[in-house]
Design an enzyme around this catalytic site. Structure first.
Site, PDB file in Angstrom:
ATOM      1  N   GLY A 262     -14.285 -11.495 -35.793  1.00 58.83           N
ATOM      2  CA  GLY A 262     -15.689 -11.068 -35.878  1.00 58.83           C
ATOM      3  C   GLY A 262     -15.825  -9.550 -35.866  1.00 58.83           C
ATOM      4  O   GLY A 262     -14.821  -8.816 -35.830  1.00 58.83           O
TER       5      GLY A 262
ATOM      6  N   SER B 217     -25.262  -9.396 -23.114  1.00 59.08           N
ATOM      7  CA  SER B 217     -26.236  -9.134 -24.175  1.00 59.08           C
ATOM      8  C   SER B 217     -27.564  -8.641 -23.623  1.00 59.08           C
ATOM      9  O   SER B 217     -28.005  -9.061 -22.551  1.00 59.08           O
ATOM     10  CB  SER B 217     -26.463 -10.427 -24.936  1.00 59.08           C
ATOM     11  OG  SER B 217     -27.596 -10.323 -25.752  1.00 59.08           O
TER      12      SER B 217
ATOM     13  N   GLU C  14     -30.160  -9.638 -24.807  1.00 61.50           N
ATOM     14  CA  GLU C  14     -31.012 -10.841 -24.835  1.00 61.50           C
ATOM     15  C   GLU C  14     -31.231 -11.382 -23.410  1.00 61.50           C
ATOM     16  O   GLU C  14     -32.195 -12.090 -23.160  1.00 61.50           O
ATOM     17  CB  GLU C  14     -30.368 -11.930 -25.699  1.00 61.50           C
ATOM     18  CG  GLU C  14     -30.448 -11.664 -27.178  1.00 61.50           C
ATOM     19  CD  GLU C  14     -31.851 -11.790 -27.759  1.00 61.50           C
ATOM     20  OE1 GLU C  14     -32.462 -12.850 -27.590  1.00 61.50           O
ATOM     21  OE2 GLU C  14     -32.339 -10.817 -28.357  1.00 61.50           O
TER      22      GLU C  14
ATOM     23  N   TYR D  20     -29.169 -19.292 -25.825  1.00 64.39           N
ATOM     24  CA  TYR D  20     -28.112 -18.272 -25.934  1.00 64.39           C
ATOM     25  C   TYR D  20     -28.182 -17.317 -24.739  1.00 64.39           C
ATOM     26  O   TYR D  20     -27.170 -17.060 -24.066  1.00 64.39           O
ATOM     27  CB  TYR D  20     -28.279 -17.494 -27.251  1.00 64.39           C
ATOM     28  CG  TYR D  20     -27.446 -16.229 -27.299  1.00 64.39           C
ATOM     29  CD1 TYR D  20     -26.125 -16.263 -27.701  1.00 64.39           C
ATOM     30  CD2 TYR D  20     -27.991 -14.996 -26.918  1.00 64.39           C
ATOM     31  CE1 TYR D  20     -25.352 -15.095 -27.727  1.00 64.39           C
ATOM     32  CE2 TYR D  20     -27.235 -13.837 -26.940  1.00 64.39           C
ATOM     33  CZ  TYR D  20     -25.914 -13.891 -27.342  1.00 64.39           C
ATOM     34  OH  TYR D  20     -25.163 -12.748 -27.360  1.00 64.39           O
TER      35      TYR D  20
ATOM     36  N   THR E  80     -30.160  -7.702 -39.814  1.00 65.70           N
ATOM     37  CA  THR E  80     -29.854  -6.439 -40.503  1.00 65.70           C
ATOM     38  C   THR E  80     -28.991  -6.678 -41.740  1.00 65.70           C
ATOM     39  O   THR E  80     -29.285  -6.192 -42.826  1.00 65.70           O
ATOM     40  CB  THR E  80     -29.099  -5.479 -39.559  1.00 65.70           C
ATOM     41  OG1 THR E  80     -27.944  -6.171 -39.057  1.00 65.70           O
ATOM     42  CG2 THR E  80     -29.973  -5.016 -38.413  1.00 65.70           C
TER      43      THR E  80
END
Ligand code: G4F
Length: 365
Positions: free
Chosen positions: A31, A146, A148, A170, A211
């Site tokens: 990744g 994160s 988040e 998540y 993005t």
């Protein structure tokens, strides 16, 4: 005696510079973050990278194809959701560092696959820390946290003391992992940390994130213009959510610094700026030659559209809205800048331009 003193001095010196050869397991190496971390470590240290990769029938090695033959880069099979496999790899390799970038990282899918998010983002962390505790307690551990986790924010900027108020399965999985990291650190005296990384993007970003979805579609639209084909608009969800975006490459040395402090501590890594999806769209089209003065938004809500002349280039698709949204994020990276001596290099506009240029080039290659 003199020789011994010299050897001792050399060891101390190399330890200080972090140039003693060490073994580093990185997960998620195919990744964006894992591959940048492997590049960074192979370039700046003498360490060996053990890249733990899940066996899949169709290999997705695009981000690491340039590393496969590197003498200090070794691929091994590792399924982080398999406790026995995790334990066996850690017991065998006894790494000096374990950097866990593997995750189910797409927030939008987490409502559809909540159990797999919990298993990959949280249970896997527990398996890793348990194995480290048993087989190599001196191993330095990093888990990707994160922004988040802050979710339903109550302060304009979020720092290390901000409350966790997750809004998605998540985010809940990342908050749970954070508690596990903290408990294992404090209970077993492990060097285990979990940074709060705000959104970080780049040319290795997956297309499911907004993005890259924007910049890849702009390249397609640019090509449709060029070839005189029908223009198919880019479809997006909520344009007015705000995110704190940085270049992923700028975050790598922050993570490396975080695992190399005297004492383990979690840090916020961010640009400390907010931009909306709408701004990203406008800037990205502008860099591709669809200049702002020639473009306009029309309509409202689900009927809103972005036009270049008479051509619709963006439209809203409710499918891309989330059941619960994190409306606005802005980090406060003061502590990381001060204690880690970390600084980002790229601005928001540098990032947008880099991604647009890359995708225009790739599309026309
Ligand atoms: O690009 P996104 O999918 O990233 P999101 O949800 O902020 O999460 C990313 O950053 C986190 C760090 O804060 C990571 F932990 C996480 O793993 C991931 O890397 O969505 C960004 C925003 C959201 O508000 C979303 O609702 O863009 C909005 N959006 C609008 N239209 C869209 C779309 N998102 C996606 N993916 N696709 C759309 O069409």
């Amino acid at each position: 005696m003199k020789l011994f003193a010299l050897q001792f001095a050399a060891i101390t010196f190399s330890l200080k510079l972090n140039i003693m050869e060490k073994k580093i397991i990185i997960t998620g190496v195919t990744g964006q973050d894992g591959s940048h971390m492997a590049d960074f470590l192979l370039k700046n240290t003498e360490h060996t990278i053990i890249a733990g990769v899940r066996r899949v029938s169709v290999k997705n090695h695009e981000n690491i194809s340039h590393l496969i033959d590197h003498p200090r880069f070794k691929l091994i099979d590792l399924d982080i959701t398999d406790q026995a496999n995790t334990e066996q790899v850690i017991a065998e390799e006894k790494p000096d560092y374990f950097i866990n970038f593997a995750a189910n990282s797409f927030v939008g899918v987490s409502w559809k696959q909540p159990v797999s998010h919990m298993e990959t983002n949280c249970m896997a962390v527990l398996y890793q820390l348990e194995a480290i505790r048993k087989y190599c307690p001196n191993c330095r551990y990093y888990n990707a946290g994160s922004s988040e986790e802050f979710g339903d924010i109550v302060t304009v900027q979020q720092d290390e003391n901000s409350q966790a108020r997750p809004r998605s399965p998540y985010a809940a999985s990342k908050c749970s992992a954070r508690h596990i990291v903290k408990v294992w650190r404090e209970s077993y005296d492990l060097y285990a940390v979990q940074g709060w990384l705000f959104n970080h993007e780049g040319t290795r970003r997956g297309e499911e994130f907004v993005t890259r979805k924007i910049t890849k579609n702009i390249a397609r639209i640019f090509n449709e213009y060029r070839t005189g084909n029908e223009i198919i608009p880019l479809q997006l969800g909520n344009l007015d959510a705000g995110r704190d975006w940085s270049d992923a490459e700028d975050f790598i040395d922050a993570v490396w610094k975080m695992v190399n402090q005297d004492e383990p501590k979690d840090y916020v890594i961010a640009s400390d700026e907010t931009h909306t999806i709408r701004e990203f769209v406008e800037e990205a089209f502008n860099f591709a030659g669809f200049h702002r003065g020639e473009c306009r938004w029309e309509g409202e809500g689900l009927d809103e559209k972005y036009y270049h002349g008479e051509h619709c280039i963006v439209e809203i698709n409710p499918e891309f809205y989330r059941p619960a949204e994190v409306e606005c994020l802005r980090g406060d990276s003061t502590l990381a800048r001060k204690e880690l001596d970390w600084e980002r290099k790229s601005t928001f506009l540098d990032l947008v331009k880099k991604m647009v240029d890359n995708d225009l080039k790739m599309f026309n290659a």
